[in-house]
Motif scaffolding. Structure first.
Motif, PDB file in Angstrom:
ATOM      1  N   ARG A 136       0.835  -1.201   0.000  1.00  0.00           N
ATOM      2  CA  ARG A 136       0.000   0.000   0.000  1.00  0.00           C
ATOM      3  C   ARG A 136       0.876   1.260   0.000  1.00  0.00           C
ATOM      4  O   ARG A 136       0.600   2.229  -0.724  1.00  0.00           O
ATOM      5  CB  ARG A 136      -0.905   0.005   1.230  1.00  0.00           C
ATOM      6  N   GLU A 137       1.951   1.244   0.805  1.00  0.00           N
ATOM      7  CA  GLU A 137       2.821   2.408   0.901  1.00  0.00           C
ATOM      8  C   GLU A 137       3.498   2.691  -0.430  1.00  0.00           C
ATOM      9  O   GLU A 137       3.605   3.854  -0.854  1.00  0.00           O
ATOM     10  CB  GLU A 137       3.878   2.197   1.993  1.00  0.00           C
ATOM     11  N   GLU A 138       3.963   1.647  -1.104  1.00  0.00           N
ATOM     12  CA  GLU A 138       4.609   1.831  -2.406  1.00  0.00           C
ATOM     13  C   GLU A 138       3.618   2.335  -3.437  1.00  0.00           C
ATOM     14  O   GLU A 138       3.960   3.170  -4.285  1.00  0.00           O
ATOM     15  CB  GLU A 138       5.246   0.517  -2.855  1.00  0.00           C
ATOM     16  N   LEU A 139       2.386   1.840  -3.373  1.00  0.00           N
ATOM     17  CA  LEU A 139       1.357   2.314  -4.297  1.00  0.00           C
ATOM     18  C   LEU A 139       1.077   3.798  -4.074  1.00  0.00           C
ATOM     19  O   LEU A 139       0.959   4.566  -5.031  1.00  0.00           O
ATOM     20  CB  LEU A 139       0.077   1.507  -4.119  1.00  0.00           C
ATOM     21  N   GLU A 140       0.994   4.212  -2.807  1.00  0.00           N
ATOM     22  CA  GLU A 140       0.728   5.624  -2.508  1.00  0.00           C
ATOM     23  C   GLU A 140       1.843   6.518  -3.029  1.00  0.00           C
ATOM     24  O   GLU A 140       1.596   7.642  -3.481  1.00  0.00           O
ATOM     25  CB  GLU A 140       0.554   5.806  -0.997  1.00  0.00           C
TER      26      GLU A 140
END
Length: 321
Positions: free
Chosen positions: A222-226
């Motif tokens: 999720r963090e990488e996607l954000e």
């Protein structure tokens, strides 16, 4: 191809070159999936991409043509591994003339569960403990899905695999299922969830896997996607071929993405006045312009297709929608 997921904790699920061939065609091809313990893994792909086939193989409902499935570090073929997983694939498979409790008791008997309180625990956990004598055939779609999750919870599995658990539900039922999944995840359950409703999936998932034509395109947290779903400025102009060189020559450091023969996205642009002056001075007609934010759906669609992406004149493969 695997990207994005780093080894931060033990793996609940690992597939090694997992493949399934039907009538000479690969529905799933050499899939290397990694799902961390405690994750909510959103499994994304278009219809026919291989999502359901993959989930059926994980749950033992379809036999792989080749490859290996490991659950919590052990082969999925062992009875101990199988008991650590609960599944809801396609539909709950309820007996329509039975109550919620009767359905749960029947499932418990089928899996050899003898603890009489186990049924009460899963019905209470899913909010299905107060349905009384109401028959399953009279349940709403949301109630049927919650009961399906209750049946999957029998035996207290550590991993739950849910295929389209919110498909066809009304907004209130979607919210109830989302809250249920979040509660169970906070209690330590790992989830693999497929869904076409990407906006809803983005509210739940801690990790994502994107599948296309049976191949795992990307795995990402999720963090990488954000970090990748950054703000962008989109312009629609009369001549992309004239506009693009103007931007790359006069605005170094700005990343450009061509969507079609009229639309360009710019990444890294803080304010638009300089761009507007440049285009007006150069005689470029602008039909629309404004700041936007890429979400999961935008990112997913971008990974499904390819189109030219230029950063300071260097061409890369990317597409915006």
């Amino acid at each position: 191809m695997e990207q994005g997921i780093k080894k931060q904790s033990a793996l609940a699920v690992e597939t090694i070159s997992l493949s399934k061939i039907y009538n000479g065609k690969a529905a799933v091809s050499h899939l290397d999936m990694k799902v961390q313990e405690g994750a909510i893994y959103g499994f994304i792909g278009r219809n026919g991409a291989g999502k359901s086939t993959t989930l059926k193989m994980l749950c033992g409902l379809a036999r792989p043509t080749e490859g290996e499935i490991r659950l919590f570090g052990k082969s999925a073929d062992t009875p101990i591994s199988a008991r650590r997983m609960g599944c809801l694939i396609e539909s709950a498979g309820l007996y329509p003339h039975m109550t919620a409790r009767q359905n749960a008791v029947m499932k418990a008997k089928c899996i050899g569960l003898t603890d009489p309180e186990a049924v009460d625990r899963v019905l209470e956990a899913t909010g299905m403990n107060n349905t009384g004598k109401k028959k399953a055939k009279l349940f709403s779609m949301g109630m049927r899905q919650r009961l399906g999750i209750a049946l999957a919870l029998l035996g207290n599995p550590d991993l739950l695999v849910l295929d389209e658990p919110i498909n066809g539900l009304d907004p209130e039922s979607v919210r109830e299922i989302r809250q249920l999944i979040q509660r169970l995840n906070e209690a330590g359950k790992t989830f693999i969830i497929s869904s076409h409703i990407l906006g809803e999936l983005s509210k739940l998932s801690t990790h994502y896997g994107i599948i296309k034509d049976g191949n795992l395109v990307e795995q990402i947290t999720r963090e990488e996607l954000e970090q990748k779903c950054v703000d962008y400025f989109q312009i629609e102009v009369d001549d992309v071929n004239r506009t693009l060189p103007l931007i790359t020559e006069n605005m170094p450091g700005i990343q450009t993405e061509v969507c079609d023969n009229a639309t360009i996205r710019l990444y890294g642009l803080k304010e638009a006045s300089g761009l507007n002056q440049l285009l007006i001075k150069s005689g470029i007609q602008v039909y629309s312009a404004g700041f936007h934010h890429m979400d999961l759906e935008d990112y997913f669609l971008a990974r499904m297709d390819g189109i030219r992406h230029e950063e300071n004149g260097n061409s890369l493969a990317k597409k915006c929608q």
